[in-house]
Structures are given as C-alpha cells and as structure tokens.
Design a protein around this motif. Structure first.
Motif, PDB file in Angstrom:
ATOM      1  N   GLU C 130       0.855  -1.184   0.000  1.00  0.00           N
ATOM      2  CA  GLU C 130       0.000   0.000   0.000  1.00  0.00           C
ATOM      3  C   GLU C 130       0.888   1.230   0.000  1.00  0.00           C
ATOM      4  N   CYS C 131       0.593   2.157  -0.878  1.00  0.00           N
ATOM      5  CA  CYS C 131       1.320   3.421  -0.877  1.00  0.00           C
ATOM      6  C   CYS C 131       0.981   4.179   0.395  1.00  0.00           C
ATOM      7  N   GLY C 132       1.989   4.816   0.978  1.00  0.00           N
ATOM      8  CA  GLY C 132       1.756   5.618   2.175  1.00  0.00           C
ATOM      9  C   GLY C 132       0.749   6.732   1.934  1.00  0.00           C
ATOM     10  N   ALA C 133       0.569   7.101   0.681  1.00  0.00           N
ATOM     11  CA  ALA C 133      -0.367   8.180   0.331  1.00  0.00           C
ATOM     12  C   ALA C 133      -1.743   7.657  -0.050  1.00  0.00           C
ATOM     13  N   GLY C 232       4.571   1.480   0.416  1.00  0.00           N
ATOM     14  CA  GLY C 232       5.108   1.036  -0.853  1.00  0.00           C
ATOM     15  C   GLY C 232       6.389   1.706  -1.298  1.00  0.00           C
ATOM     16  N   VAL C 233       6.591   2.963  -0.927  1.00  0.00           N
ATOM     17  CA  VAL C 233       7.777   3.681  -1.385  1.00  0.00           C
ATOM     18  C   VAL C 233       9.073   3.005  -0.936  1.00  0.00           C
ATOM     19  N   SER C 234       8.995   2.219   0.131  1.00  0.00           N
ATOM     20  CA  SER C 234      10.191   1.505   0.608  1.00  0.00           C
ATOM     21  C   SER C 234      10.459   0.219  -0.181  1.00  0.00           C
ATOM     22  N   HIS C 257       9.028  14.153   1.530  1.00  0.00           N
ATOM     23  CA  HIS C 257       7.739  13.485   1.335  1.00  0.00           C
ATOM     24  C   HIS C 257       7.686  12.271   2.238  1.00  0.00           C
ATOM     25  N   TYR C 258       6.503  11.710   2.346  1.00  0.00           N
ATOM     26  CA  TYR C 258       6.294  10.567   3.238  1.00  0.00           C
ATOM     27  C   TYR C 258       6.700  10.940   4.668  1.00  0.00           C
ATOM     28  N   ILE C 259       6.466  12.218   4.979  1.00  0.00           N
ATOM     29  CA  ILE C 259       6.566  12.700   6.356  1.00  0.00           C
ATOM     30  C   ILE C 259       5.174  13.198   6.728  1.00  0.00           C
TER      31      ILE C 259
HETATM   32 CO   LIG Z   1       4.005   5.578  -1.504  1.00  0.00          CO
END
Ligand SMILES: [Co+2]
Ligand code: HEC
Ligand code: HEC
Ligand SMILES: [Ca+2]
Ligand SMILES: [Ca+2]
Ligand SMILES: [Ca+2]
Ligand SMILES: [Ca+2]
Ligand SMILES: [Ca+2]
Ligand SMILES: [Ca+2]
Ligand SMILES: [Co+2]
Lengths: 401, 224, 401, 224
Positions: C130-133, C232-234, C257-259
């Motif tokens: 899942e994307c963090g966003a 997901g970004v990781s 981002h992702y903060i």
């Molecule tokens: Co993401």
C-alpha cells in the motif's frame, strides 16, 4: 552466458561495465503511469509460454496447452499461462447472456443470471487443478524433453465463487434421494461430469473469479466449477447447468476417457481424485547449469487428499533423501512449493522429489505404480520424477527405479 | 436469498436437460434405423471418423477391435491381449447411453446439437452395426435400448472397486518413504530417445535467458 | 439491466430466450488451444483498468495509477492491474545486464547478477503493498467518487525472492555496527529509502517473482525490495543496491515526502508502517444496486503489524456492527477478504467496515485520526470508510462520525 | 553459497555509492558558488521549477514560504499558521544533505545524474540563496555544509517520537470497537461535491456490465 563472461572479464579489470557505465534507465526519464492500463510482462519474458505437445492430439481444438512450470515461482500460476484443455474449442461468452440452471432432484429448479450468482455469499480459495492425463505420456517410457510437457497440465489459482452447497440449498435439493450431481458446460462438447453429492456439498465452488479478476475465456469465463482435489475434467468450464440425481451419468469423459486401464484388461471407472505428487521444476529436463556451486533446488508438491506433509529430495537417484523446506501457507488441495539447498560439485547426479500428504500417502515410484496398474493406464501417473544431471550441466528426463 | 434467481420454466429445463443416463433416464422417445444411420454417417461423420469409423485422422478410431465373442462376453479381449494397436471407442465404452448422449450433445464436432433425435438413434445404431453388434436391418429406439445395452462389447469391462472416487478412499499403491541407504535398484531404466530431443522445439527458446539455468539448445545433440 | 429486463420478460412466457435458443457457443466449434500463448482477459472485461486521478500530480511519469478494487475478488491482485507509483517513470530493464550490489558495513561488498540471485535459497510469500499516500485525498473532506481512487494504491501479490538476511549474511554484515540499510533503485530517481536493520533481517525479500512469473516492468522488473507491512515507497523498484549503515539517510522521500504533518507544525519523520485498515469494495461509491434483496457485502482488510483478527461491518452508519466472515488463509501483512450477508430493503443505508488486527489495534474513525494528527497529514489515512446507499440504489462516498 | 556473486571492486562501489547522509558521509569533496548555481538553474532547472523555484507546473514549488525568522528558529512558522497555500520543498526539508543527494541523483528530471559535483554544490547553494538562506556571494562546499545545515529553515521541524517506525511501535490513535448501540454522532459530515462526480470519467465505464452492481452513469446528476 555472454553477460556472465562479460561480467567476469571486466571484473578482472576495473569492474563490470554494466556498473561502471550507468545504464540508460538510470540517466533518463522513463514511461508514464497507465502507459499500459492493463499491464503485460516485460519484453524479455517471451520464452515462457503455453505450448502444445506435437502429436499428442490430432486437432488443436480438442487438445492441450501446457504451463511452463520450468520457470515459474511460488504457487500462483499467472493466469496467462494457465494450462488449457478443451474438447470442442474455447469461446469468449457474453456474461450478460449467460445463464446457470439447477434442476433434477430439487424442490425448485432455478435459473440464475451472473448478476444473481455474484450477489450470493462467496468464498475465495487457492487450489491446484491438474488434468487427469498429466504425465500420461510417461506411463511407459520417457517420452518428453521438459517438465512443461511432463507435468504442465497443472496450474494453481485463487478461485472465487459461491459454494455449490449454497445453490443446492437455495433450490431445495432432496437430501435423501440426492446421491450425485451432473455438471454440464455450455460449449459444443456440452462437457458433462458426475460428482458425488458428498463432494459437491463439501468444497465445490461455482466460480467466476480467478486470481482476483474474472476467469479467462480459456478457463471457462464467465463460470466454471471448481472441484478441489479432483482431475481437471470435472472442473466443468462455461458451466451452464447442475443436475441433482441419484445415479452416476457415465458421460463420454467418464466411460470412454478418464478411465484407467488395468493390466487384467478391465477399466477403473470414476477415478477422480488426484493423488499426492511432486516434481522438481528447477533444475529440470532441458535446462543447463552454467557452473558448479550453490543452487536452490525447487519444485511443487500437491495432493487431492489434503495438505502436503513433507517433501523429500534425493540427489543420488533415490538412495538418500533429505526433507525440503515447505513454503507457507501449506493449504489443502493446493500447490506447495518446496526448496532445498544444494551444491553441485560437477559430478553426474540424479535428482528426485517425493511428497507425502496428510493422509500419510507416499508418492510412489513408477515401478510401484506399474506393479498395480500396468503400463496402459494413461491417467493418474503420480510417479516420482527423476532428472539426470550430466557433467556438462545438461539436465534430462530419465526413469529410475 | 431474497430476490436471487427464479424458478426455471418447464420449457427451459427441457431445452437444457438433455443428458441420458445408463438407466436411460433422459432418453427421448424415438427411433432410427441402421440404414438411415449410414446416410447420416456418410454425410456428417465419415469425413472425420472414416467411412468405417476407422480413421485416426482427427481422433482415435471409433470402431474396430471388438469381436462377436466380446459381444457375448461383454468384455473386450483385445484389452487384455493388447493385440489391437489402439483402443477404439467401442473397445472401451461400456454403456450405449454414453454414445447416444455424447453424439446428441456434441457431434458432429463443428455443428454440435444439430442432429434430430431420429438421426442420433440412427447413427448410434449404424456405429454399432459397423462393429457388428447390431444387424443391418436394426431399428434402434427408446424401447429396445436396454436390449442393445446387453450386447455392448465391453459392458462388463468397468470396475469401481478402487479408492479414487470417495474422498477418503484407500490408495491402491502403498509406497514407503525410506530416508537413508535405501535398498533396491536405482538404475536408469529409460532415457529420452534422441528422436524426441527437439520434437517440442528448441528448449533454449523455452527458458529465460537469465536465472539459475538456461534452456538447452536441443537443435544440437547432447554434449556427451 | 437490459439483460435482466429481457430475462424477466421472456420468463413470463416460455422462458428466457438465452436458454430456449441455444447460444452460438453451444452449437459451434470454438478456438484452438494456445490461440493466445500468453492469455488475456475476455473481450467483455475492458472496464476494470488502472486509471489515473486527474489533477493528483502534474506529470504522469511522477504519478500514480490506481487498482480497480471495485470489481476484484479474493486477495490476489491481477498483475496487470497492480497499482503504479513512479517518481521518474518506468523502464523495461534488461535482466542480463542488471546488477545488484551490497556495500557499506560489510566484510565483503559484493556484486550479484540475476543468475547469482536466482540460485540462492528463495521464499514466496503473499503480502499487500500500500502506498503511504493511499486515501490521502480524503484526509480533509470527501474528494473522490470511487474506491479505485480512494483506496486503489493497494495491491497484493505472491512475491518470490531471496531473504535480504541471506544476502547480508553472505556479505558478512557488521552485526554490531549495522543499524540501518539503504535500498537504492536503478531508475532515474535512484529511489532511496532507509530501513531499520531489525526489519531488514526480519521478513524483507529481494524479489524477482510476482504471482508466479517475473515482476512486471512497472513493478520493478527484474528486482524489487519487498518490505512487508511498510508503505510502498520503501519497496524499492529496479533495485540496484543495498548499503548497510549505522545512521538513517534522510533521503528525499523520507525528509520532504512521506513525512506526516502534525497540527503543531512539526513533521513525523520515518513513519513507515501501514496501520490496520479496511474498506468495503462491493458495493462501493459509484456503483448502483439494481434491486432490493440479498447481497454479499465484501471488502478487504489488512495491517502492517500482522494478521487481521476481526472485521466488523455496520449498515446503520456505525451504531451497530456485526462480525464479517474472514476468508482463509488469514496471513500476516497480507490482504484478508471479508464477506457478510445482507438484505437490502430499499431504504437509505450507510455502510462501513472496521478492522482489528492481532495487536488489538482498532481501525479508527476519521475524527479520531484528526484529533491526533490534524488535517494536513496526507499519508497514513487508515480511517473507517463510509459509503452511503441512496433509495435509488446509488452508492456514494461520505464521511460519517 | 559457493560460486554465487563476487566481491565488488572499489571502482564499482564508487560508481554506485552516491548517497549522502545528514552527517555528510558520502559527500564528495568540491564546491560551487551561488553565481554558478544561478547559471545552472536557469539553463537546466527553471524551465520546470520556475525562475524563482516557484512554479507549480510540474511539481509543487521548491522555494517559498520560509522567512529569516525560520532560518533562526529552524522551524518554519507557515507550517503552523498554514498561511502558505502550498508547502514548498524548503518549508519541509530539514537536512541540506537531502537536497544535495537528491539533486545529484535525480535532477534534472529528464537527465538524472548528469550534473557535475560542482554543479550540484552550486545549484543547491542557489536554491538556498533564492530562499534567502545563503547570501549572493556564497560558495557552498563540503567544508561548510555543516554550517549551512545550521541555517536550514526547518531543521528542527522533524520528530521521530511516534510508533510507526519500530515493528512493535505503539499506535498513536486508540479506537475502541463498540458493537451495539454505539454512542456518539453518526452524522454525514462530508459528501462528494457535485463538481467531483464526473472528474474521473463516467463510472459506468469503470465497472463491469454485469455482476452484483453496475457503475453509476456519472455524466448525469444523481437521481435524488
Ligand atoms: Co508511496
Ligand atoms: C469435424 C470433425 C468431426 C465430425 C464431422 C464428426 N466428429 Fe465425432 N469426433 C471428432 C473429434 C475431434 C472427437 C473427439 C472430441 C474430444 O476430444 O472430446 C470426436 C468424438 C466422437 C465420438 C467419441 C469418441 C471417443 O472415443 O471419445 C463419437 C462417438 C463421435 N465423435 C461420433 C460422431 C458422429 C456420430 C458424427 C456425425 C454425426 C461425428 N462424430 C462427426 C470429430 C468429428
Ligand atoms: C523536466 C522537468 C524538470 C527539470 C528540468 C528539473 N526538475 Fe526538479 N523535479 C521535477 C519533478 C517532476 C520533480 C518531482 C519528482 C518526484 O515526484 O519524485 C522534481 C523534484 C525536484 C526536487 C525535489 C522537490 C521535492 O519537494 O521533492 C528538487 C530539489 C529539484 N527537483 C531540483 C531540480 C534542479 C536543481 C534541477 C536542475 C538541475 C531540476 N530540478 C530540473 C522536474 C524537473
Ligand atoms: Ca432479481
Ligand atoms: Ca437429466
Ligand atoms: Ca475417409
Ligand atoms: Ca558464479
Ligand atoms: Ca554510501
Ligand atoms: Ca518559468
Ligand atoms: Co483432464
């Protein structure tokens, strides 16, 4: 291995040119999202395809295409590579016009649209499907050069649908008189198969979903029966009807085919369960090891009678065996992937896998099978598969006992 | 399940409920002669299955390998002596209902479900006539199917005495999982014939060009 | 429902014309096997596609395409519909030239080819990504018309690869000094993310396989990191390097981002775990019920902290809840599908699902999230989703608390 | 694992190990002036990010929303008062290494990794100059990066005081699973604005034409 050679060569100097010179994709902008609204495999993935076995059948609309097990991972079969077995070709049926009927020993014979069915309580389960004729070409001697052709009438997917028991209840089936059901397809062959009522009420699914989306046309879109543990021919595709009855139906594919020839000249009729079986998929026949050293031997095990309990692997032609790691979850009537560490020292090797299921059944050797069933049996060959690794690194198909 | 599905009409059930069981449940009234069956066969079947049902062109032969003795015994001898090169349909099929049902639902192959009831009776009769199970002047009908069943060459050829139908059936082959210094021969008894090496195409094109292994170039002989 | 109407009409008379007049596919010969050596969906399956959300980003090579959750089944996402998130576009990388490096606090910095990696002991596991966003557009008010856009940065696949711990061991990582790893991609963005060493050694996989075949190019072919439970970004795609270090790296996507913006003006940095969440996928916003009567309400639940313990469903806007059936197997850091019986009587309804994971964590309401994190947070919106069903049968997206 | 992988050469590690950490581990020696940075910016960056780093055309603005006070405080005030319409890069980024590392690896967008080390120093300096963090005559170098870090407007803006990093971290939001007659309001607080109904296209084309539901025709207004 030109890439390998290249790597080795440059490594001797400053390093690998594929590292020292940044690749184009590291220094340019790539393609946008949704360039493929429905994605496809890489342009480098064109070798693993469903393929036919020449001469197996005479017409390709009553034939088989095999899943390329030699290069697949895990237990899910990519839907595009699911094996095919059609008796009168496949169709891409309009789901808006497809109907499903239940009749026979029921209070209310009923008709359902896809709309109706997809509103009912559904389940999703991961199961293997294996054609009863998988590995048939090897009942006698070695005949095919690769695991795709020896074992590729085997796939495994997450199927979604309504339990058949829900539908039988909905129609008020006759709990006393009902002994069998007949499942019937909407294709030209009107494929029909008898299933015992105990099995029908147990875990059979009237399924529309496969691996998260609708069934593919080749696999019965929009509706097929899922009969866990039972040979694929019973998983009637393009399903149009279930009849509840009190006697078996002796349909063409249970009276002329999918019957097992015994050495005494008789045939076993209504043999449907796919017994415990396994096969090493990598390395396997038709593959070549480039090098000595470490390898992960990997393969698949499955049983129509439940869960896999253990898989043993031998790399000395069956003298000594080690238990392989089973990947989790180990599910009932589902593929189980096994892996085992192995270092190739360059000498010739015969490798084998042997599965044991939760009923305690041990996958037999081909001579053990033949001792009971002879050599004409065709179906249900679940013998231990042997692969011979030559000093050259080439793996080939052999029978060992 | 409120508002899901609806009761099927009689006509709907009639349109789809075409199966015919070994006890002839589902068999529609009607009849067809061997003579008429020959017409049907030659115009609609022979192109694929051969004039005598012997063709191996599109499928294994339908007729052949059964004898008058088999008709008496209800067991096809060639299934034991294996003298017949291929096992024909009539050598195997135990039940005449199976032929009737299948021809009715699936044949001719490119136009399934196009035969009239009379044609199905007739061509079934003709197939059995080619196999010398029924005489030339026979008229097959729903009335005499049970009698014909008694002449099927392999009617006693089936057994359900096995453990592969019931969910908890007992397996016929009982192996043992030896782990160490296992006895018995571990000889190579059969290898891929050279002629089969490249029949499925070049395997180097059927494996990835990277990964733990490569496909063997089967257009060339093995390196040893 | 023209098909429905037709069926109803003809049913009044002799019956449904789709039954009484045999369909063409029942009376003709179909297509041969391997007509599609790599199969594709039915011609009737053209509506469920990966789609973009207009205005979400300004350039489509640094953007998102969403998975059409509104029509999927079970837990496996068809690979062709796996969501996409690229920062500098996607590439179809030549696996023969792709290299993977491990460096930093290791005894031997090493280079691996794909050949090398795929010979190592592998595992296959089904995990959600899942994307963090995901659901970011709804931190404030309702913004999007369908579950594809509110929750479609979510997919679930069987991933195959070598555990990162195997590779770290192989390079002799410094067990004392190592505290973090950096994962780096080979794309233009050189995507980099910090991962704690405990996590890296736990269940992180250097993966090449997805749903039985190689990763799709959009998802990192030929190599990506799988970081179960983490945003997901990781899961760095086109993975080229792992560095072992002793401090976090504060890369662009963990410092800009992702903060997570907090109401006091500070940002939470290094928030990576995707907390427990669920959503009803059918019926969902933008769908219309054709009829009163029985429905199977179905949806997905997941948690980055382990297994789903329970999913409750309310059809009265949160006043009363019933526990749904969870489909098995319930796996850790994996989608779990839930189903619950329901009869629609035609009155307006607000339906919601609420998941509880094995840690005991209860999926919160949006106001509970906002009470702690305010309305600027963007990432990690795991609030209960509400769908409003109108008397007309139309379902729409609402926020309820 | 015999015969798997090989030791990387120093040059190989150097070619790929480009990351720069907040403590400047990985930062190559070198320097670049604001003046040079302006050249780089205008020729290679401004087309996308705007002459002043203010453009919203391809991405959120890079520069803007930070003040001299923020440089002193190390905390961007606009993040609390929310007066700035959008949160720019410089409002958020706490660490100068992040800018250097990212520009070095990923910019310009269509030609990533094409900048020289000097150009990266220079353009990083210029961005900070546009934001009035660095003076016009500044020359950024590996030597003074640590000093520059002390001027980053949001250097104190981050917290790791939360439970979403550690595997067993404690969740910040603790809800309760009430099952029956649950208290509290269950009002509809927000609905989809009419203007958003059809922005994603007609949803009737984004659902199957069969099954339990249909897609709503969003090209028309809701029926109620
Ligand atoms: Co993401
Ligand atoms: C265009 C070719 C074609 C024509 C014409 C045709 N068939 Fe067939 N027939 C086949 C094929 C192919 C099969 C095997 C189907 C399968 O694999 O399930 C078959 C199977 C059969 C079988 C079952 C044989 C077995 O052992 O399974 C019977 C009986 C049969 N056909 C009878 C007929 C009759 C009677 C007709 C004419 C009315 C007919 N066929 C016309 C191609 C044909
Ligand atoms: C062709 C367009 C383009 C050019 C030219 C370009 N950029 Fe960018 N830049 C982008 C895009 C798009 C992003 C966002 C990438 C993403 O989503 O990860 C970005 C992101 C950035 C960021 C990070 C902003 C943030 O908040 O994440 C910085 C810093 C940056 N660019 C600096 C530069 C510099 C310096 C140059 C010139 C040397 C440059 N850019 C040239 C398009 C461009
Ligand atoms: Ca209805
Ligand atoms: Ca019947
Ligand atoms: Ca002929
Ligand atoms: Ca090697
Ligand atoms: Ca480094
Ligand atoms: Ca401009
Ligand atoms: Co089969």
């Amino acid at each position: 291995g030109s890439a390998l050679a290249q790597a080795a060569a440059s490594a001797a100097t400053d390093g690998d040119v594929n590292i020292l010179t940044l690749p184009e994709h590291s220094t340019t902008l790539g393609k946008p999202v949704a360039a493929n609204p429905y994605g496809v495999p890489s342009r480098f993935e064109t070798n693993l395809l469903r393929r036919e076995s020449p001469g197996l059948t005479r017409v390709n609309a009553a034939s088989v295409s095999f899943t390329p097990l030699q290069g697949l991972f895990g237990i899910i079969t990519p839907s595009g590579l699911h094996f095919e077995r059609h008796h009168q070709g496949w169709h891409d049926i309009d789901p808006g016009r497809h109907r499903f009927m239940v009749n026979g020993l029921v209070k209310n014979p009923k008709v359902y649209t896809m709309d109706d069915l997809m509103r009912l309580p559904s389940v999703s389960r991961i199961h293997f499907i294996e054609c009863g004729a998988n590995t048939a070409m090897e009942w006698g001697n070695v005949a095919v050069p690769a695991v795709q052709y020896s074992h590729g009438m085997l796939s495994c997917s997450e199927f979604t649908g309504v339990p058949l028991s829900v539908l039988l209840d909905d129609c008020g089936y006759d709990r006393k008189a009902a002994k069998f059901i007949l499942a019937e397809g909407a294709d030209g062959s009107g494929m029909t198969r008898t299933i015992a009522i105990e099995h029908a009420l147990d875990d059979v699914i009237v399924a529309w979903g496969m691996n998260g989306e609708m069934l593919r046309p080749e696999n019965g879109y929009p509706l097929r029966l899922v009969v866990p543990g039972v040979q694929g021919v019973s998983w009637v595709k393009w399903l149009r009807r279930i009849e509840v009855g009190d006697k078996p139906y002796a349909t063409k594919d249970e009276a002329i085919h999918y019957i097992d020839a015994m050495p005494n000249g008789s045939y076993r009729q209504y043999t449907s369960i796919q017994e415990c079986k396994s096969v090493i998929t990598t390395p396997s026949a038709g593959q070549r090891l480039l090098d000595k050293g470490f390898y992960n031997i990997t393969g698949l095990a499955w049983s129509g009678r439940g869960k896999i309990k253990r898989v043993d692997v031998s790399v000395d032609g069956g003298k000594n065996w080690r238990a392989a790691r089973l990947e989790t979850p180990v599910l009932s009537k589902c593929l189980t992937r096994f892996n085992i560490d192995w270092v190739w020292d360059g000498s010739p090797v015969v490798m084998q896998s042997r599965a044991v299921d939760e009923s305690g059944y041990v996958q037999p050797k081909i001579n053990e099978l033949r001792a009971v069933r002879g050599t004409k049996s065709i179906y249900h060959n679940n013998a231990i598969q042997s692969w011979k690794l030559d000093v050259s690194g080439e793996v080939s198909n052999v029978q060992v006992y | 399940y409120p508002n899901i599905g609806r009761v099927a009409t009689d006509k709907e059930v009639a349109a789809w409920d075409i199966d015919v069981r070994p006890d002839f449940k589902g068999l529609p009234k009607g009849s067809g002669s061997v003579t008429k069956g020959m017409e049907v066969w030659e115009s609609k079947c022979a192109s694929c299955h051969g004039t005598f049902g012997e063709s191996n062109e599109v499928f294994t032969p339908i007729v052949g390998g059964t004898t008058k003795e088999d008709v008496k015994a209800g067991k096809v001898a060639a299934l034991t002596d294996n003298k017949q090169p291929q096992r024909t349909t009539l050598m195997k099929v135990p039940t005449v209902s199976t032929l009737w049902d299948y021809i009715n639902r699936a044949m001719p192959w490119t136009a399934p479900k196009s035969l009239t009831t009379e044609e199905v009776y007739a061509v079934t009769a003709y197939i059995l006539n080619m196999a010398e199970v029924l005489p030339d002047d026979f008229v097959l009908s729903n009335e005499n199917m049970a009698e014909v069943q008694k002449r099927m060459p392999n009617r006693n050829g089936m057994t359900t005495n096995h453990g592969m139908w019931a969910l908890k059936g007992k397996a016929d082959v009982q192996s043992v999982a030896c782990m160490k210094d296992c006895k018995g021969e571990t000889k190579i008894r059969s290898e891929l014939p050279d002629s089969a090496r490249n029949v499925h195409g070049d395997l180097s094109q059927q494996n990835r060009s990277f990964g733990p292994v490569r496909g063997v170039d089967t257009s060339k002989p093995p390196s040893t």
